[in-house]
Design a protein around this motif. Structure first.
Motif, PDB file in Angstrom:
ATOM      1  N   ALA A  89      -0.401  -9.208  11.035  1.00 35.05           N
ATOM      2  CA  ALA A  89      -0.103 -10.605  11.356  1.00 35.05           C
ATOM      3  C   ALA A  89      -0.847 -11.547  10.419  1.00 35.05           C
ATOM      4  O   ALA A  89      -0.321 -12.590  10.022  1.00 35.05           O
ATOM      5  N   SER A  90      -2.083 -11.207  10.043  1.00 39.79           N
ATOM      6  CA  SER A  90      -2.853 -12.071   9.144  1.00 39.79           C
ATOM      7  C   SER A  90      -2.180 -12.176   7.783  1.00 39.79           C
ATOM      8  O   SER A  90      -2.189 -13.238   7.146  1.00 39.79           O
ATOM      9  N   LYS A  91      -1.582 -11.080   7.326  1.00 43.95           N
ATOM     10  CA  LYS A  91      -0.881 -11.106   6.046  1.00 43.95           C
ATOM     11  C   LYS A  91       0.312 -12.041   6.100  1.00 43.95           C
ATOM     12  O   LYS A  91       0.512 -12.866   5.202  1.00 43.95           O
ATOM     13  N   LYS A  92       1.091 -11.953   7.168  1.00 44.37           N
ATOM     14  CA  LYS A  92       2.274 -12.823   7.297  1.00 44.37           C
ATOM     15  C   LYS A  92       1.861 -14.285   7.421  1.00 44.37           C
ATOM     16  O   LYS A  92       2.463 -15.162   6.812  1.00 44.37           O
ATOM     17  N   ILE A  93       0.828 -14.539   8.213  1.00 47.60           N
ATOM     18  CA  ILE A  93       0.359 -15.924   8.386  1.00 47.60           C
ATOM     19  C   ILE A  93      -0.117 -16.499   7.060  1.00 47.60           C
ATOM     20  O   ILE A  93       0.176 -17.658   6.720  1.00 47.60           O
ATOM     21  N   PHE A 148       9.087 -10.425   6.158  1.00 51.38           N
ATOM     22  CA  PHE A 148       9.659 -10.216   7.486  1.00 51.38           C
ATOM     23  C   PHE A 148      10.732  -9.126   7.519  1.00 51.38           C
ATOM     24  O   PHE A 148      11.019  -8.579   8.571  1.00 51.38           O
ATOM     25  N   PHE A 149      11.330  -8.820   6.356  1.00 50.58           N
ATOM     26  CA  PHE A 149      12.355  -7.771   6.295  1.00 50.58           C
ATOM     27  C   PHE A 149      12.073  -6.839   5.107  1.00 50.58           C
ATOM     28  O   PHE A 149      12.818  -6.807   4.129  1.00 50.58           O
ATOM     29  N   PRO A 150      10.994  -6.072   5.157  1.00 49.90           N
ATOM     30  CA  PRO A 150      10.604  -5.257   3.999  1.00 49.90           C
ATOM     31  C   PRO A 150      11.609  -4.168   3.653  1.00 49.90           C
ATOM     32  O   PRO A 150      11.683  -3.747   2.490  1.00 49.90           O
ATOM     33  N   LYS A 151      12.366  -3.694   4.617  1.00 50.91           N
ATOM     34  CA  LYS A 151      13.323  -2.620   4.339  1.00 50.91           C
ATOM     35  C   LYS A 151      14.426  -3.054   3.380  1.00 50.91           C
ATOM     36  O   LYS A 151      15.039  -2.221   2.705  1.00 50.91           O
ATOM     37  N   MET A 152      14.672  -4.359   3.307  1.00 56.54           N
ATOM     38  CA  MET A 152      15.704  -4.854   2.407  1.00 56.54           C
ATOM     39  C   MET A 152      15.351  -4.631   0.943  1.00 56.54           C
ATOM     40  O   MET A 152      16.222  -4.650   0.074  1.00 56.54           O
ATOM     41  N   PHE A 153      14.079  -4.409   0.648  1.00 56.64           N
ATOM     42  CA  PHE A 153      13.616  -4.403  -0.737  1.00 56.64           C
ATOM     43  C   PHE A 153      13.324  -3.004  -1.250  1.00 56.64           C
ATOM     44  O   PHE A 153      12.568  -2.835  -2.206  1.00 56.64           O
ATOM     45  N   ILE A 169      17.227  -4.220  -6.217  1.00 61.69           N
ATOM     46  CA  ILE A 169      16.333  -5.339  -5.929  1.00 61.69           C
ATOM     47  C   ILE A 169      15.430  -5.646  -7.122  1.00 61.69           C
ATOM     48  O   ILE A 169      14.929  -6.767  -7.275  1.00 61.69           O
ATOM     49  N   GLN A 170      15.214  -4.646  -7.999  1.00 60.18           N
ATOM     50  CA  GLN A 170      14.380  -4.898  -9.179  1.00 60.18           C
ATOM     51  C   GLN A 170      15.020  -5.937 -10.089  1.00 60.18           C
ATOM     52  O   GLN A 170      14.337  -6.834 -10.595  1.00 60.18           O
ATOM     53  N   GLN A 171      16.341  -5.835 -10.288  1.00 59.72           N
ATOM     54  CA  GLN A 171      17.029  -6.809 -11.132  1.00 59.72           C
ATOM     55  C   GLN A 171      17.040  -8.188 -10.483  1.00 59.72           C
ATOM     56  O   GLN A 171      16.888  -9.210 -11.161  1.00 59.72           O
ATOM     57  N   VAL A 172      17.181  -8.205  -9.160  1.00 61.30           N
ATOM     58  CA  VAL A 172      17.125  -9.480  -8.438  1.00 61.30           C
ATOM     59  C   VAL A 172      15.752 -10.109  -8.607  1.00 61.30           C
ATOM     60  O   VAL A 172      15.617 -11.311  -8.881  1.00 61.30           O
ATOM     61  N   TYR A 173      14.719  -9.290  -8.464  1.00 61.17           N
ATOM     62  CA  TYR A 173      13.367  -9.815  -8.601  1.00 61.17           C
ATOM     63  C   TYR A 173      13.096 -10.321 -10.013  1.00 61.17           C
ATOM     64  O   TYR A 173      12.490 -11.386 -10.196  1.00 61.17           O
ATOM     65  N   LEU A 174      13.519  -9.577 -11.026  1.00 62.24           N
ATOM     66  CA  LEU A 174      13.311 -10.015 -12.409  1.00 62.24           C
ATOM     67  C   LEU A 174      14.010 -11.342 -12.679  1.00 62.24           C
ATOM     68  O   LEU A 174      13.464 -12.208 -13.379  1.00 62.24           O
ATOM     69  N   ALA A 175      15.201 -11.524 -12.131  1.00 62.62           N
ATOM     70  CA  ALA A 175      15.923 -12.785 -12.318  1.00 62.62           C
ATOM     71  C   ALA A 175      15.236 -13.936 -11.596  1.00 62.62           C
ATOM     72  O   ALA A 175      15.070 -15.031 -12.152  1.00 62.62           O
ATOM     73  N   THR A 209       0.815  -1.204   0.000  1.00 61.17           N
ATOM     74  CA  THR A 209       0.000   0.000   0.000  1.00 61.17           C
ATOM     75  C   THR A 209       0.851   1.258   0.000  1.00 61.17           C
ATOM     76  O   THR A 209       0.346   2.354  -0.204  1.00 61.17           O
ATOM     77  N   SER A 210       2.127   1.116   0.243  1.00 60.51           N
ATOM     78  CA  SER A 210       3.006   2.269   0.238  1.00 60.51           C
ATOM     79  C   SER A 210       3.638   2.435  -1.129  1.00 60.51           C
ATOM     80  O   SER A 210       3.382   1.663  -2.042  1.00 60.51           O
ATOM     81  N   MET A 211       4.492   3.409  -1.290  1.00 58.25           N
ATOM     82  CA  MET A 211       5.153   3.670  -2.554  1.00 58.25           C
ATOM     83  C   MET A 211       6.664   3.706  -2.349  1.00 58.25           C
ATOM     84  O   MET A 211       7.307   4.738  -2.511  1.00 58.25           O
ATOM     85  N   PRO A 212       7.282   2.581  -1.971  1.00 53.75           N
ATOM     86  CA  PRO A 212       8.710   2.599  -1.708  1.00 53.75           C
ATOM     87  C   PRO A 212       9.535   2.754  -2.974  1.00 53.75           C
ATOM     88  O   PRO A 212      10.711   3.056  -2.901  1.00 53.75           O
ATOM     89  N   ASN A 213       8.936   2.534  -4.112  1.00 51.84           N
ATOM     90  CA  ASN A 213       9.686   2.590  -5.352  1.00 51.84           C
ATOM     91  C   ASN A 213       9.805   4.005  -5.918  1.00 51.84           C
ATOM     92  O   ASN A 213      10.391   4.198  -6.969  1.00 51.84           O
TER      93      ASN A 213
END
Length: 427
Positions: free
Chosen positions: A193-197, A275-280, A285-291, A8-12
């Protein structure tokens, strides 16, 4: 299904201010054209090979009655799920990942988030059903196998559970207009928590648990088929059956291993993102995700290649389907037998043919014992000097004809038995 975008945020997007103190939004994931072209070629290869290969697999199974076995029905379901995911999601995933903007409307946004989970669930649980079927056929051969109707019911249940599992992705999907772009994302409730579960449960149900079940099943089957040596006095039929079973199990182990390798990085990426959203939030990370996404999506194109390389029937089917291609060598299509009436009649006729062979052989033996006296009777003159050998001569010709029939039936039964033993178990 795409953790990089379901937020829901705009980190990109980063913000900056101009001289008029107006907020400007800039996409930090914009790529150069040459990189987009390379990724486009890579993803296009997946789509073309996957759709063509899996549609051919579906045709081979549906067009040939001999191929409609329990194992092949599950392979058909697997091919359908993989071809559908390639056609409806791979290109969309790529476009969204590259441009980071949703162009396809709210209806397709729901489908885009819903269908991949359902398709992957159907794919891996079709493999699980095959593993359990192989386990029952080899470890418990005297127990009754699933019928065609039961197999179709199991396939229906798999898709029902798949849609149930994916429904939250459909229900919470949303499209929202942000300054300068449109996002398709999963608008989860405030309770994080429901999202993670949910995401942990999805990873377990569509990856880790099925692989554990298949690993245990194929371990037991492998020990049964390969650990024990073939007895020295085994019949040819037994050796052919054992070889056929080994080929099927070997092919499925390769299919499952390929699936596991392709999807492991994606699920690890998925869980780390939860669990670690700040890493992304880094640009790389876009190239990592595409691969990672390319590797996961590529799993849809490998199975037809595996079938063609490790299964004689599928290889013959692919040769027939692509016989127009000059690079495909001409091969015998007898192995697939399009109109396999002989195969369909084998189970009911082999016993009758064996009885016929026994009966005709008995008649022939009696005829051979009686033939010599009848020939001698033909040599003597009858009343009035006429020869009396006409009827015995006719009988002799009948017996000779029966003898040919006996040899023909014997040959047919031998060929049919060999055909049945070598091919009936290669499901």
């Amino acid at each position: 299904m795409d953790p990089l975008f379901n937020t829901t945020s705009m980190p990109n997007w980063t913000t900056s201010s101009n001289t008029n103190n107006d907020t400007m939004y800039e996409n930090q994931f914009v790529q150069p054209v040459w990189r987009i072209v390379l990724w486009a070629i890579a993803y296009s290869c997946i789509v073309i090979v996957s759709i063509v290969g899996n549609v051919t697999v579906i045709w081979i199974i549906m067009a040939h009655k001999r191929m409609r076995t329990v194992t092949n029905y599950f392979l058909l379901n697997l091919a359908f799920a993989e071809a559908s995911m390639s056609a409806f999601n791979t290109v969309i995933n790529f476009a969204y990942a590259v441009h980071n903007e949703w162009y396809f409307g709210p209806v397709y946004c729901r489908f885009h988030n819903f269908f991949p989970i359902a398709a992957v669930f159907a794919s891996i649980h079709s493999m699980t059903a095959i593993a359990l079927d192989r386990y029952m056929a080899i470890i418990h051969p005297l127990k009754q196998r699933m019928s065609s109707t039961q197999t179709k019911v199991v396939v229906g249940v798999i898709w029902g559970l798949a849609m149930f599992l994916a429904f939250p992705q459909y229900y919470y999907s949303n499209v929202e207009q942000y300054p300068g772009r449109v996002l398709c994302y999963i608008d989860w409730p405030e309770n994080t928590a429901s999202k993670k579960i949910y995401h942990v449960c999805v990873a377990i149900l569509i990856y880790f648990l099925p692989l554990l079940v298949m690993g245990c099943a194929y371990l037991v089957v492998g020990l049964t088929l390969w650990a024990s040596e073939i007895p020295g006095d085994s019949s040819d039929r037994y050796k052919e059956q054992l070889t056929a079973k080994r080929k099927v199990v070997k092919m499925m182990i390769v299919v499952v291993s390929t699936f596991a390798i392709c999807w492991l990085p994606y699920h690890v990426f998925f869980l780390l993102h939860e669990f670690f959203p700040k890493m992304f939030e880094k640009a790389f990370i876009q190239q990592v995700y595409l691969a990672i996404m390319w590797l996961a999506m590529s799993s849809t194109m490998y199975n037809p290649i595996i079938y063609c390389c490790l299964n004689d029937r599928f290889r013959a089917g692919f040769k027939q389907a692509f016989r127009w291609c000059p690079c495909v060598p001409r091969g015998s299509y007898e192995g697939l037998e399009l109109k396999s009436t002989r195969y369909l009649q084998t189970q009911t006729s082999v016993y009758k043919a064996s009885r016929m062979e026994t009966t005709v052989s008995t008649v022939l033996q009696v005829g051979d014992d009686m033939e010599q006296p009848k020939i001698k009777a033909m040599a003597g003159p009858g009343p009035g000097g006429a020869s009396v050998g006409v009827r015995p001569h006719s009988s002799s010709l009948d017996l000779t004809s029966n003898g040919s029939s006996s040899r023909s039936v014997s040959k047919t039964v031998s060929e049919t038995s060999s055909f049945y033993s070598s091919n009936n178990l290669q499901e």
